[in-house]
Design a protein around this motif. Structure first.
Motif, PDB file in Angstrom:
ATOM      1  N   ALA A 151      11.665  -0.095  -3.929  1.00 50.69           N
ATOM      2  CA  ALA A 151      10.504   0.554  -4.538  1.00 50.69           C
ATOM      3  C   ALA A 151       9.478   0.908  -3.466  1.00 50.69           C
ATOM      4  CB  ALA A 151       9.875  -0.369  -5.576  1.00 50.69           C
ATOM      5  N   ASP A 152       8.888   2.088  -3.581  1.00 52.87           N
ATOM      6  CA  ASP A 152       7.817   2.513  -2.692  1.00 52.87           C
ATOM      7  C   ASP A 152       6.461   2.199  -3.314  1.00 52.87           C
ATOM      8  OD1 ASP A 152       9.420   3.530  -0.668  1.00 52.87           O
ATOM      9  OD2 ASP A 152       9.630   5.466  -1.674  1.00 52.87           O
ATOM     10  N   MET A 153       5.492   1.896  -2.466  1.00 50.93           N
ATOM     11  CA  MET A 153       4.146   1.582  -2.923  1.00 50.93           C
ATOM     12  C   MET A 153       3.167   2.569  -2.289  1.00 50.93           C
ATOM     13  SD  MET A 153       1.951  -1.866  -2.170  1.00 50.93           S
ATOM     14  CE  MET A 153       1.776  -1.367  -0.451  1.00 50.93           C
ATOM     15  N   PRO A 154       2.421   3.329  -3.075  1.00 51.69           N
ATOM     16  CA  PRO A 154       1.447   4.259  -2.493  1.00 51.69           C
ATOM     17  C   PRO A 154       0.197   3.535  -1.995  1.00 51.69           C
ATOM     18  CG  PRO A 154       1.390   4.383  -4.888  1.00 51.69           C
ATOM     19  CD  PRO A 154       2.501   3.447  -4.546  1.00 51.69           C
ATOM     20  N   ASP A 155      -0.299   3.977  -0.856  1.00 52.39           N
ATOM     21  CA  ASP A 155      -1.529   3.458  -0.266  1.00 52.39           C
ATOM     22  C   ASP A 155      -2.540   4.606  -0.285  1.00 52.39           C
ATOM     23  OD1 ASP A 155      -3.553   2.371   1.189  1.00 52.39           O
ATOM     24  OD2 ASP A 155      -2.339   1.820   2.926  1.00 52.39           O
ATOM     25  N   ALA A 163      -6.758   5.064   6.759  1.00 49.49           N
ATOM     26  CA  ALA A 163      -7.661   5.385   7.864  1.00 49.49           C
ATOM     27  C   ALA A 163      -7.851   6.883   8.050  1.00 49.49           C
ATOM     28  CB  ALA A 163      -7.135   4.766   9.161  1.00 49.49           C
ATOM     29  N   ASP A 164      -6.794   7.668   7.794  1.00 48.51           N
ATOM     30  CA  ASP A 164      -6.921   9.114   8.006  1.00 48.51           C
ATOM     31  C   ASP A 164      -7.218   9.885   6.731  1.00 48.51           C
ATOM     32  OD1 ASP A 164      -4.531   9.012   6.658  1.00 48.51           O
ATOM     33  OD2 ASP A 164      -3.299   9.734   8.321  1.00 48.51           O
ATOM     34  N   GLY A 165      -7.326   9.172   5.608  1.00 47.73           N
ATOM     35  CA  GLY A 165      -7.684   9.828   4.360  1.00 47.73           C
ATOM     36  C   GLY A 165      -6.519  10.422   3.597  1.00 47.73           C
ATOM     37  N   TYR A 166      -5.291  10.287   4.144  1.00 50.84           N
ATOM     38  CA  TYR A 166      -4.108  10.811   3.464  1.00 50.84           C
ATOM     39  C   TYR A 166      -3.343   9.681   2.782  1.00 50.84           C
ATOM     40  CZ  TYR A 166      -4.726  15.291   5.835  1.00 50.84           C
ATOM     41  OH  TYR A 166      -5.222  16.497   6.260  1.00 50.84           O
ATOM     42  N   THR A 167      -2.870   9.952   1.578  1.00 50.36           N
ATOM     43  CA  THR A 167      -2.064   8.973   0.875  1.00 50.36           C
ATOM     44  C   THR A 167      -0.712   8.831   1.575  1.00 50.36           C
ATOM     45  OG1 THR A 167      -3.106   9.549  -1.227  1.00 50.36           O
ATOM     46  CG2 THR A 167      -1.000   8.372  -1.336  1.00 50.36           C
ATOM     47  N   ARG A 168      -0.258   7.600   1.703  1.00 46.57           N
ATOM     48  CA  ARG A 168       1.064   7.363   2.291  1.00 46.57           C
ATOM     49  C   ARG A 168       1.814   6.337   1.439  1.00 46.57           C
ATOM     50  NH1 ARG A 168      -0.306   3.680   7.667  1.00 46.57           N
ATOM     51  NH2 ARG A 168      -1.307   1.955   6.556  1.00 46.57           N
ATOM     52  N   SER A 169       3.133   6.311   1.598  1.00 47.84           N
ATOM     53  CA  SER A 169       3.973   5.385   0.843  1.00 47.84           C
ATOM     54  C   SER A 169       4.503   4.296   1.759  1.00 47.84           C
ATOM     55  CB  SER A 169       5.145   6.123   0.196  1.00 47.84           C
ATOM     56  OG  SER A 169       4.690   6.984  -0.822  1.00 47.84           O
ATOM     57  N   ARG A 170       4.567   3.086   1.215  1.00 49.16           N
ATOM     58  CA  ARG A 170       5.125   1.960   1.958  1.00 49.16           C
ATOM     59  C   ARG A 170       6.353   1.437   1.214  1.00 49.16           C
ATOM     60  NH1 ARG A 170       0.046  -2.064   3.350  1.00 49.16           N
ATOM     61  NH2 ARG A 170      -1.392  -0.533   4.236  1.00 49.16           N
ATOM     62  N   PRO A 171       7.489   1.245   1.887  1.00 46.73           N
ATOM     63  CA  PRO A 171       8.633   0.614   1.217  1.00 46.73           C
ATOM     64  C   PRO A 171       8.357  -0.867   1.000  1.00 46.73           C
ATOM     65  CG  PRO A 171       9.109   0.971   3.542  1.00 46.73           C
ATOM     66  CD  PRO A 171       7.781   1.628   3.270  1.00 46.73           C
ATOM     67  N   THR A 172       8.791  -1.415  -0.128  1.00 47.00           N
ATOM     68  CA  THR A 172       8.507  -2.821  -0.428  1.00 47.00           C
ATOM     69  C   THR A 172       9.794  -3.633  -0.575  1.00 47.00           C
ATOM     70  OG1 THR A 172       8.296  -2.253  -2.782  1.00 47.00           O
ATOM     71  CG2 THR A 172       6.275  -2.312  -1.464  1.00 47.00           C
ATOM     72  N   ARG A 173      10.361  -3.714  -1.767  1.00 45.49           N
ATOM     73  CA  ARG A 173      11.527  -4.567  -2.004  1.00 45.49           C
ATOM     74  C   ARG A 173      12.349  -4.005  -3.147  1.00 45.49           C
ATOM     75  NH1 ARG A 173      10.351  -6.456  -6.755  1.00 45.49           N
ATOM     76  NH2 ARG A 173       8.226  -7.088  -7.301  1.00 45.49           N
ATOM     77  N   ALA A 174      13.550  -4.578  -3.301  1.00 45.12           N
ATOM     78  CA  ALA A 174      14.408  -4.220  -4.426  1.00 45.12           C
ATOM     79  C   ALA A 174      14.041  -5.055  -5.647  1.00 45.12           C
ATOM     80  CB  ALA A 174      15.874  -4.447  -4.055  1.00 45.12           C
ATOM     81  N   LYS A 175      14.608  -4.690  -6.791  1.00 45.03           N
ATOM     82  CA  LYS A 175      14.364  -5.420  -8.036  1.00 45.03           C
ATOM     83  C   LYS A 175      15.500  -6.397  -8.292  1.00 45.03           C
ATOM     84  CE  LYS A 175      11.985  -1.385 -10.019  1.00 45.03           C
ATOM     85  NZ  LYS A 175      10.619  -1.826  -9.776  1.00 45.03           N
ATOM     86  N   VAL A 176      15.236  -7.372  -9.153  1.00 45.14           N
ATOM     87  CA  VAL A 176      16.224  -8.400  -9.468  1.00 45.14           C
ATOM     88  C   VAL A 176      17.514  -7.761  -9.973  1.00 45.14           C
ATOM     89  CG1 VAL A 176      15.293  -8.693 -11.817  1.00 45.14           C
ATOM     90  CG2 VAL A 176      16.674 -10.499 -10.815  1.00 45.14           C
ATOM     91  N   GLY A 177      18.644  -8.314  -9.536  1.00 46.72           N
ATOM     92  CA  GLY A 177      19.942  -7.819  -9.975  1.00 46.72           C
ATOM     93  C   GLY A 177      20.518  -6.740  -9.100  1.00 46.72           C
ATOM     94  N   ASP A 178      19.681  -6.133  -8.218  1.00 47.72           N
ATOM     95  CA  ASP A 178      20.214  -5.114  -7.325  1.00 47.72           C
ATOM     96  C   ASP A 178      20.963  -5.807  -6.184  1.00 47.72           C
ATOM     97  OD1 ASP A 178      20.755  -2.622  -6.287  1.00 47.72           O
ATOM     98  OD2 ASP A 178      18.716  -1.892  -6.560  1.00 47.72           O
TER      99      ASP A 178
END
Length: 788
Positions: A283-287, A291-306
């Motif tokens: 899953a990606d997490m939006p930030d 610092a630069d004012g642009y939205t970016r995505s951060r990868p996080t983790r998988a879900k249970v069962g994957d």
């Protein structure tokens, strides 16, 4: 007109350029607010307020951490900050001196390392340098420096050399003379399926007959075959004079995750993790606030069962490069050996293994030549095996290891004789033993135990042969400790329910008076009297006595409102007589008491400290027996404390936030108001390591997830709800709140609200965020259950 416009444009451009060249402007107003708040910490405070409580460590004091012994057993190094300092730094203490001192800022403190068998030397890694410390003198020497990062270093069996590992291979460096030898190369790519060094054989059958005829007919083919044979013989002869360094390559689909070198420098244990096959979706997490004012995505983790990926343990023989895979402990159970550990003399290798469904765990003796395993200890649990079990450490310089196991229903110390391949329970009783540490010779084991009370952490000494246990410290409270290398002293952080953690040092004598090295709380904290909450027991609907801590107000408000607090993590203990990790909540409960509220803090089913049956009572149904304990606690407050039935609130974070949601959704009318902080809203969207233990695989047991997940019960909301969540939460994703929010919208529910914190994760870090969150909680309770 045109000239005026050009002049104005020039002036504006010059001003803009000048502003860009200046230092960025500071958020002056916010900085002024923070500075003003901290002015009160230096002296007594007349009235406790929420903003001061939420200053956290600056107000309550910082716990000393990263404690390690130095100069043999003659001193300590630790991380700590005074209440008036902005950040932590390293401190040191020398036995016999009056006080601890800050470590020099221009000299990095040596990190934790590994001792030799006699604990006379310590080896540690500083980036790309291996260093050794003489424990008697404290003298530190550089042994080798290379052009790549060094990940680990240990002494060999007789302390004549250091063995260390880098990304490129395994090395041995002598301590007596400048001699460095590479023992193993970590090659690029993957291992070929053919056995390395296997001599080519003539084909058999029809193909072999044809090959023989071809050489009989054609000279060139015959000569090539003879030349290849002579070349192979010459290469073998050269190896005897100029031995090649063995090369290890991970098998296809795997990557190296850990390397443990035997003290005899004969074998290397390599831990592997699968990298190929089906990939788990992350899953990606939006930030949003960057610092630069642009939205970016951060990868996080998988879900249970994957897909979690297979793990493997292999042993490499350094003399030949031969590789064997460590076998699984049971032919009918999928389990992956891991966590290899060699005895100090290198004679024995142990490992642990855990079944894919978490219901079995093994402690194993491993034959490094064949990969065969012998079971030293096996734990089966029809729910799930505790993660802290069968993690063994060597009992001094012997063939024995010690570990903890819940095999008899309580966490106790066990000892296994690796040579004899037997194990036995060392401590006994209806109490828990945790964090055992052995003396250098393995004669005694020191640990934290609860024989006096489940709410007090005693220091105990255990005879490693007989199991006879002596309580050394009966001063109440709680502690964590570090045994000195010579086994004569301990450093411990100690606290009580109303006194924060402080570092102290003491001899291992029941009558010895400890020397306190830190003084953490602010003068403002010290100026007030703090409660020691009374421990009570709630009669649950199934007849069980559930422990809880109660905060009673000196002047109850009319209607007698009450608040129930739910600790997080699930498997955590918060009803005890030492300083809570929920120290902000401890301060918040004082504020609630001063406002006329009764507060109850419950160690519900699933909490730590009360044995295996208590821990696993939530198996297959989170929000079942654990929530029933809170419904029963609400009734207990009405019947025993005279609290108003319609004036009970509930709040908590993480697992506590999940419980608050389940209480409001599945037991409407019990809790008039609830605050769910960073809550799990759907267990099918949480991680695998935690969730599958308790609820099994979502495809195999979907009913466990449906009945345990608040989002499936949202239609039951009738009371007032507040949800607070950090947008940058990589543990419990804010996506869960978005999904629940949409469900509540579609159900046309009323009296609920959500607050998001754009720059906070799972555990808030900034005092302003903590203040805003708890201000909302307090206002919710004041509005709903604290009304006249």
């Amino acid at each position: 007109m045109r000239t005026v416009l050009m002049l104005a444009l020039f002036t504006w451009s010059a001003t803009l350029i000048a502003q860009q060249e200046e230092e960025p402007r500071k958020p002056a107003a916010a900085l002024a607010v923070e500075a003003k708040l901290r002015e009160c910490l230096a002296g007594p405070i007349e009235k406790l307020d929420l903003a001061t409580v939420m200053l956290g460590e600056d107000f309550f004091g910082a716990e000393p951490t990263s404690v390690q012994w130095a100069d043999g057993s003659g001193g300590l190094r630790f991380s700590w900050k005074r209440w008036d300092e902005a950040r932590r730094r390293t401190w040191s203490y020398v036995l016999g001196e009056d006080a601890a001192k800050p470590w020099p800022e221009d000299r990095p403190a040596p990190p934790h390392g590994t001792f030799d068998r006699d604990r006379a030397w310590r080896v540690f890694v500083e980036g790309s340098t291996v260093e050794v410390e003489n424990m008697a003198t404290g003298e530190v020497s550089d042994i080798v420096q290379v052009a790549e990062a060094i990940s680990s270093a240990v002494f060999d069996a007789d302390t004549t050399a250091v063995l260390y590992r880098t990304k490129s291979g395994v090395y041995r460096v002598s301590l007596s003379r400048p001699a460095l030898k590479q023992l193993l190369v970590f090659g690029d790519g993957v291992r070929k399926p053919e056995a390395k060094g296997e001599k080519k054989k003539r084909k058999e059958g029809l193909a072999g007959w044809h090959e023989t005829i071809q050489e009989e007919l054609f000279r060139i083919l015959w000569e090539r075959t003879r030349n290849k044979e002579r070349s192979d013989e010459h290469a073998e002869a050269r190896k005897k004079v100029f031995p090649e360094i063995p090369t290890y390559r991970a098998p296809k689909g795997f990557a190296i995750r850990g390397v443990v070198i035997s003290p005899t420098a004969t074998h290397v244990a390599v831990s592997l993790a699968a990298t190929d096959g089906k990939k788990a979706k992350v899953a990606d997490m939006p930030d949003y606030v960057t610092a630069d004012g642009y939205t970016r995505s951060r990868p996080t983790r998988a879900k249970v069962g994957d897909v979690t990926g297979e793990r493997r343990l292999e042993i490499v023989e350094l003399a030949t490069g031969d590789v064997v895979q460590v076998k699984e402990p049971s032919p009918d159970r999928k389990a992956w050996p891991s966590s290899p550990s060699w005895s100090a003399d290198g004679r024995f290798l142990i490992a642990s293994a855990r079944a894919d469904d978490d219901m079995d765990a093994w402690l194993l003796r491993v034959d490094p030549k064949t990969g065969d395993v012998s079971v030293l200890h096996h734990r089966h649990d029809p729910a799930w095996v505790n993660r802290s079990e069968v993690r063994a450490r060597w009992l001094g310089d012997t063939s024995r290891v010690f570990f903890v196991s819940e095999a008899t229903g309580w966490m106790h110390v066990w000892v296994a004789d690796v040579a004899a391949e037997t194990s036995r329970q060392l401590t006994h009783g209806s109490f828990e033993v945790r964090r055992p540490q052995a003396t250098p010779g393995g004669e005694r084991i020191y640990a934290i135990a609860t024989p006096t009370s489940p709410h007090v952490a005693d220091l105990v000494s255990i005879d490693a042969k007989t199991g006879a246990m002596t309580v050394l410290a009966t001063d109440g409270g709680g502690r964590r400790f570090w045994l000195s290398p010579d086994g004569t002293k301990i450093a411990e952080v100690f606290s009580r329910a109303n006194q924060p953690w402080e570092l102290r040092i003491r001899d291992l004598d029941a009558t010895a008076k400890p020397k306190v090295l830190t003084d953490s709380p602010s003068p403002a904290f010290k100026s007030r009297t703090w409660l020691t909450p009374e421990i009570v027991h709630v009669s649950a609907s199934d007849g069980v006595k559930v422990p809880a801590r109660i905060y009673r107000p000196a002047r109850p408000r009319p209607g007698k409102p009450a608040v129930l607090f739910v600790h997080g993590a699930g498997y955590l203990q918060n009803v005890h007589q030492w300083w809570s990790s929920y120290y902000r909540e401890y301060g918040f409960h004082h504020l609630l008491c001063e406002a006329g509220y009764t507060v109850l803090d419950v160690d519900y089913r699933g909490s730590a400290g009360y044995g295996r049956d208590w821990r696993t009572a939530i198996y297959g149904y989170m929000g079942g027996r654990d929530l029933s304990d809170y419904v029963d606690a609400a009734q207990w407050l009405v019947e025993k404390e005279g609290c108003g039935k319609d004036r009970i609130g509930i709040y908590g974070g993480s697992y506590g936030g999940f419980m608050a949601l389940m209480g409001l959704f599945t037991s409407p009318g019990t809790f008039a108001a609830g605050a769910a902080l960073r809550p799990v809203t759907d267990w099918a969207h949480y991680n695998d390591g935690y969730t599958s233990n308790i609820l099994d695989d979502p495809l195999e047991s979907p009913e466990h997830y449906r009945r345990s997940s608040p989002i499936h019960h949202a239609e039951g909301l009738q009371d007032h709800l507040l949800i607070c969540h950090g947008v940058l939460d990589t543990n419990v994703h804010v996506q869960g709140v978005f999904r629940l929010q949409q469900r509540l919208i579609e159900l046309r529910k009323h009296d609920w609200e959500v607050a998001y914190y754009p720059l906070e994760g799972h555990g808030f870090r900034d005092a302003a965020s903590w203040y805003d969150e708890y201000r909302r909680i307090f206002e919710l309770f004041e509005r709903v259950i604290g009304r006249p």
